[in-house]
Design an enzyme around this catalytic site. Sequence first.
Site, PDB file in Angstrom:
ATOM      1  N   LYS A  16     -33.822  34.134 -49.263  1.00  9.02           N
ATOM      2  CA  LYS A  16     -33.499  33.749 -50.646  1.00  9.02           C
ATOM      3  C   LYS A  16     -32.939  34.931 -51.434  1.00  9.02           C
ATOM      4  O   LYS A  16     -31.922  34.817 -52.117  1.00  9.02           O
ATOM      5  CB  LYS A  16     -34.760  33.216 -51.366  1.00  9.02           C
ATOM      6  CG  LYS A  16     -35.416  32.037 -50.690  1.00  9.02           C
ATOM      7  CD  LYS A  16     -36.653  31.557 -51.430  1.00  9.02           C
ATOM      8  CE  LYS A  16     -37.812  32.533 -51.456  1.00  9.02           C
ATOM      9  NZ  LYS A  16     -38.391  32.882 -50.153  1.00  9.02           N
ATOM     10  N   ARG A  89     -42.886  27.322 -57.311  1.00  8.19           N
ATOM     11  CA  ARG A  89     -43.610  27.388 -56.049  1.00  8.19           C
ATOM     12  C   ARG A  89     -44.752  26.388 -55.991  1.00  8.19           C
ATOM     13  O   ARG A  89     -45.412  26.293 -54.957  1.00  8.19           O
ATOM     14  CB  ARG A  89     -44.211  28.779 -55.898  1.00  8.19           C
ATOM     15  CG  ARG A  89     -43.331  29.715 -55.105  1.00  8.19           C
ATOM     16  CD  ARG A  89     -44.018  31.040 -55.147  1.00  8.19           C
ATOM     17  NE  ARG A  89     -43.903  31.793 -53.967  1.00  8.19           N
ATOM     18  CZ  ARG A  89     -43.023  32.784 -53.818  1.00  8.19           C
ATOM     19  NH1 ARG A  89     -42.126  33.026 -54.732  1.00  8.19           N
ATOM     20  NH2 ARG A  89     -43.036  33.505 -52.741  1.00  8.19           N
ATOM     21  N   ARG A 128     -38.078  44.165 -42.692  1.00  8.96           N
ATOM     22  CA  ARG A 128     -37.411  44.309 -43.997  1.00  8.96           C
ATOM     23  C   ARG A 128     -37.682  45.684 -44.611  1.00  8.96           C
ATOM     24  O   ARG A 128     -38.788  46.220 -44.543  1.00  8.96           O
ATOM     25  CB  ARG A 128     -37.895  43.240 -44.972  1.00  8.96           C
ATOM     26  CG  ARG A 128     -37.361  43.487 -46.393  1.00  8.96           C
ATOM     27  CD  ARG A 128     -37.519  42.335 -47.324  1.00  8.96           C
ATOM     28  NE  ARG A 128     -38.867  41.811 -47.359  1.00  8.96           N
ATOM     29  CZ  ARG A 128     -39.187  40.664 -47.920  1.00  8.96           C
ATOM     30  NH1 ARG A 128     -38.259  39.920 -48.489  1.00  8.96           N
ATOM     31  NH2 ARG A 128     -40.432  40.238 -47.918  1.00  8.96           N
ATOM     32  N   ARG A 161     -42.361  46.638 -48.092  1.00  3.75           N
ATOM     33  CA  ARG A 161     -43.268  45.974 -49.026  1.00  3.75           C
ATOM     34  C   ARG A 161     -44.673  45.878 -48.448  1.00  3.75           C
ATOM     35  O   ARG A 161     -44.844  45.586 -47.274  1.00  3.75           O
ATOM     36  CB  ARG A 161     -42.743  44.561 -49.344  1.00  3.75           C
ATOM     37  CG  ARG A 161     -41.800  44.537 -50.516  1.00  3.75           C
ATOM     38  CD  ARG A 161     -41.099  43.234 -50.731  1.00  3.75           C
ATOM     39  NE  ARG A 161     -41.932  42.042 -50.714  1.00  3.75           N
ATOM     40  CZ  ARG A 161     -41.476  40.808 -50.953  1.00  3.75           C
ATOM     41  NH1 ARG A 161     -40.196  40.630 -51.250  1.00  3.75           N
ATOM     42  NH2 ARG A 161     -42.273  39.771 -50.906  1.00  3.75           N
ATOM     43  N   ARG A 172     -49.163  34.405 -46.639  1.00  2.00           N
ATOM     44  CA  ARG A 172     -48.003  33.948 -47.440  1.00  2.00           C
ATOM     45  C   ARG A 172     -47.376  32.691 -46.839  1.00  2.00           C
ATOM     46  O   ARG A 172     -47.006  31.771 -47.561  1.00  2.00           O
ATOM     47  CB  ARG A 172     -46.955  35.065 -47.536  1.00  2.00           C
ATOM     48  CG  ARG A 172     -47.403  36.209 -48.429  1.00  2.00           C
ATOM     49  CD  ARG A 172     -46.542  37.434 -48.247  1.00  2.00           C
ATOM     50  NE  ARG A 172     -45.161  37.217 -48.572  1.00  2.00           N
ATOM     51  CZ  ARG A 172     -44.145  37.960 -48.100  1.00  2.00           C
ATOM     52  NH1 ARG A 172     -44.397  38.970 -47.292  1.00  2.00           N
ATOM     53  NH2 ARG A 172     -42.921  37.690 -48.450  1.00  2.00           N
TER      54      ARG A 172
HETATM   55  P1  AP5 Z   1     -35.056  38.221 -47.974  1.00  7.39           P
HETATM   56  O1  AP5 Z   1     -33.721  37.821 -48.500  1.00  7.39           O
HETATM   57  O2  AP5 Z   1     -35.754  39.372 -48.592  1.00  7.39           O
HETATM   58  O3  AP5 Z   1     -35.998  36.920 -47.873  1.00  7.39           O
HETATM   59  P2  AP5 Z   1     -36.727  36.107 -49.018  1.00  7.39           P
HETATM   60  O4  AP5 Z   1     -36.615  34.650 -48.684  1.00  7.39           O
HETATM   61  O5  AP5 Z   1     -36.251  36.515 -50.368  1.00  7.39           O
HETATM   62  O6  AP5 Z   1     -38.216  36.575 -48.727  1.00  7.39           O
HETATM   63  P3  AP5 Z   1     -39.382  37.067 -49.689  1.00  7.39           P
HETATM   64  O7  AP5 Z   1     -40.433  37.612 -48.765  1.00  7.39           O
HETATM   65  O8  AP5 Z   1     -38.903  37.971 -50.774  1.00  7.39           O
HETATM   66  O9  AP5 Z   1     -39.849  35.730 -50.282  1.00  7.39           O
HETATM   67  P4  AP5 Z   1     -41.181  35.444 -50.885  1.00  7.39           P
HETATM   68  O10 AP5 Z   1     -40.903  34.119 -51.472  1.00  7.39           O
HETATM   69  O11 AP5 Z   1     -42.353  35.498 -50.008  1.00  7.39           O
HETATM   70  O12 AP5 Z   1     -41.452  36.683 -51.848  1.00  7.39           O
HETATM   71  P5  AP5 Z   1     -41.335  36.879 -53.417  1.00  7.39           P
HETATM   72  O13 AP5 Z   1     -40.817  38.220 -53.654  1.00  7.39           O
HETATM   73  O14 AP5 Z   1     -40.693  35.719 -54.073  1.00  7.39           O
HETATM   74  O15 AP5 Z   1     -34.864  38.511 -46.395  1.00  7.39           O
HETATM   75  C1  AP5 Z   1     -35.942  38.895 -45.596  1.00  7.39           C
HETATM   76  C2  AP5 Z   1     -35.432  39.855 -44.502  1.00  7.39           C
HETATM   77  O16 AP5 Z   1     -34.547  39.152 -43.639  1.00  7.39           O
HETATM   78  C3  AP5 Z   1     -34.641  41.057 -45.033  1.00  7.39           C
HETATM   79  O17 AP5 Z   1     -34.947  42.150 -44.230  1.00  7.39           O
HETATM   80  C4  AP5 Z   1     -33.169  40.653 -44.854  1.00  7.39           C
HETATM   81  O18 AP5 Z   1     -32.357  41.792 -44.627  1.00  7.39           O
HETATM   82  C5  AP5 Z   1     -33.262  39.765 -43.625  1.00  7.39           C
HETATM   83  N1  AP5 Z   1     -32.312  38.652 -43.655  1.00  7.39           N
HETATM   84  C6  AP5 Z   1     -32.076  37.832 -44.722  1.00  7.39           C
HETATM   85  N2  AP5 Z   1     -31.167  36.885 -44.376  1.00  7.39           N
HETATM   86  C7  AP5 Z   1     -30.847  37.132 -43.073  1.00  7.39           C
HETATM   87  C8  AP5 Z   1     -29.957  36.489 -42.161  1.00  7.39           C
HETATM   88  N3  AP5 Z   1     -29.235  35.425 -42.515  1.00  7.39           N
HETATM   89  N4  AP5 Z   1     -29.864  36.985 -40.905  1.00  7.39           N
HETATM   90  C9  AP5 Z   1     -30.611  38.058 -40.526  1.00  7.39           C
HETATM   91  N5  AP5 Z   1     -31.464  38.717 -41.343  1.00  7.39           N
HETATM   92  C10 AP5 Z   1     -31.580  38.250 -42.616  1.00  7.39           C
HETATM   93  O19 AP5 Z   1     -42.899  36.807 -53.830  1.00  7.39           O
HETATM   94  C11 AP5 Z   1     -43.801  37.811 -53.486  1.00  7.39           C
HETATM   95  C12 AP5 Z   1     -45.178  37.483 -54.059  1.00  7.39           C
HETATM   96  O20 AP5 Z   1     -45.095  37.408 -55.493  1.00  7.39           O
HETATM   97  C13 AP5 Z   1     -45.761  36.137 -53.637  1.00  7.39           C
HETATM   98  O21 AP5 Z   1     -46.451  36.212 -52.405  1.00  7.39           O
HETATM   99  C14 AP5 Z   1     -46.690  35.820 -54.812  1.00  7.39           C
HETATM  100  O22 AP5 Z   1     -47.884  36.561 -54.728  1.00  7.39           O
HETATM  101  C15 AP5 Z   1     -45.899  36.342 -56.002  1.00  7.39           C
HETATM  102  N6  AP5 Z   1     -45.022  35.324 -56.605  1.00  7.39           N
HETATM  103  C16 AP5 Z   1     -43.665  35.401 -56.748  1.00  7.39           C
HETATM  104  N7  AP5 Z   1     -43.202  34.299 -57.348  1.00  7.39           N
HETATM  105  C17 AP5 Z   1     -44.280  33.522 -57.603  1.00  7.39           C
HETATM  106  C18 AP5 Z   1     -44.426  32.233 -58.196  1.00  7.39           C
HETATM  107  N8  AP5 Z   1     -43.382  31.524 -58.648  1.00  7.39           N
HETATM  108  N9  AP5 Z   1     -45.685  31.715 -58.275  1.00  7.39           N
HETATM  109  C19 AP5 Z   1     -46.752  32.415 -57.848  1.00  7.39           C
HETATM  110  N10 AP5 Z   1     -46.678  33.625 -57.254  1.00  7.39           N
HETATM  111  C20 AP5 Z   1     -45.442  34.167 -57.141  1.00  7.39           C
END
Ligand code: AP5
Length: 215
Positions: A16, A89, A128, A161, A172
């Site tokens: 994402k 979410r 990552r 991270r 997660r």
């Molecule tokens: P990346 O693009 O970073 O993936 P992502 O889907 O953004 O993954 P996240 O781990 O950031 O999502 P998340 O939803 O768990 O975390 P968030 O920060 O929102 O890509 C991942 C890796 O793959 C990278 O190394 C990239 O280079 C590689 N990659 C990407 N695309 C690729 C491809 N096509 N081919 C090959 N490699 C690829 O949330 C973190 C925490 O915050 C949560 O656990 C929670 O505690 C809190 N939080 C955030 N939002 C909320 C909410 N709305 N409600 C409650 N808690 C929340």
Amino acid sequence: MGAVKLVLLGAPGAGKGTLAKMIQSEYRVPHISTGDMLREAVKEGTQLGKEASQYMNEGKLVPDDIVIGILRGNMKDCEKGFILDGFPRTKNQAEALQTILDEGGVSPDAVINFEAPPEVLIQRLSGRRQCLECGAIYHIKNMPPRKSGICDVCGGELYQRDDDRREVVEVRLKAYEEETAELIDYYRSRKLLESVDAGKDPEATFARVKHAIDG
Ligand code: AP5
């Protein structure tokens, strides 16, 4: 066409954040990531950061009232477009988003659901690396920086991270299945859902996203 208004759904590691940055640079609309905002608050040691960090470190969702408050504060200009990454979410958050958008008189163009198999998610999260300064996202194998540990964009230091540790990743992924996956049906029933195969390279995924936006 007016400003692009997108919601990105998908499990942790689906891509994402990576795709949101590509969409932002092509369509020039704000990338609103609740995860990035929460990590910033943790880094700055604010009251919000202190409250959120215990949940984030364990891989659990931060309570709805906290994240809905953050989101509301960042959606004042929603008519100018947005890419929502990591929100909503829970069903509660989806309903709060609907209220915020109704107040702004806008609706999303699409909700894009990034689909990738569990083994791909785990491989991506374990490798990552992210820039401490500008937030650019890398992967030690899939998308390595030119110089190990250094950001290509700004020269900042790359870090892993805390919540990308294996045991936290498992929590997660479980939280996603239990609390977020139901939003796929929620948006499908509202005829907004576009499912995209995110298991391919980012350019192929981006081409599919552009098709969903531009038709
Ligand atoms: P990346 O693009 O970073 O993936 P992502 O889907 O953004 O993954 P996240 O781990 O950031 O999502 P998340 O939803 O768990 O975390 P968030 O920060 O929102 O890509 C991942 C890796 O793959 C990278 O190394 C990239 O280079 C590689 N990659 C990407 N695309 C690729 C491809 N096509 N081919 C090959 N490699 C690829 O949330 C973190 C925490 O915050 C949560 O656990 C929670 O505690 C809190 N939080 C955030 N939002 C909320 C909410 N709305 N409600 C409650 N808690 C929340």
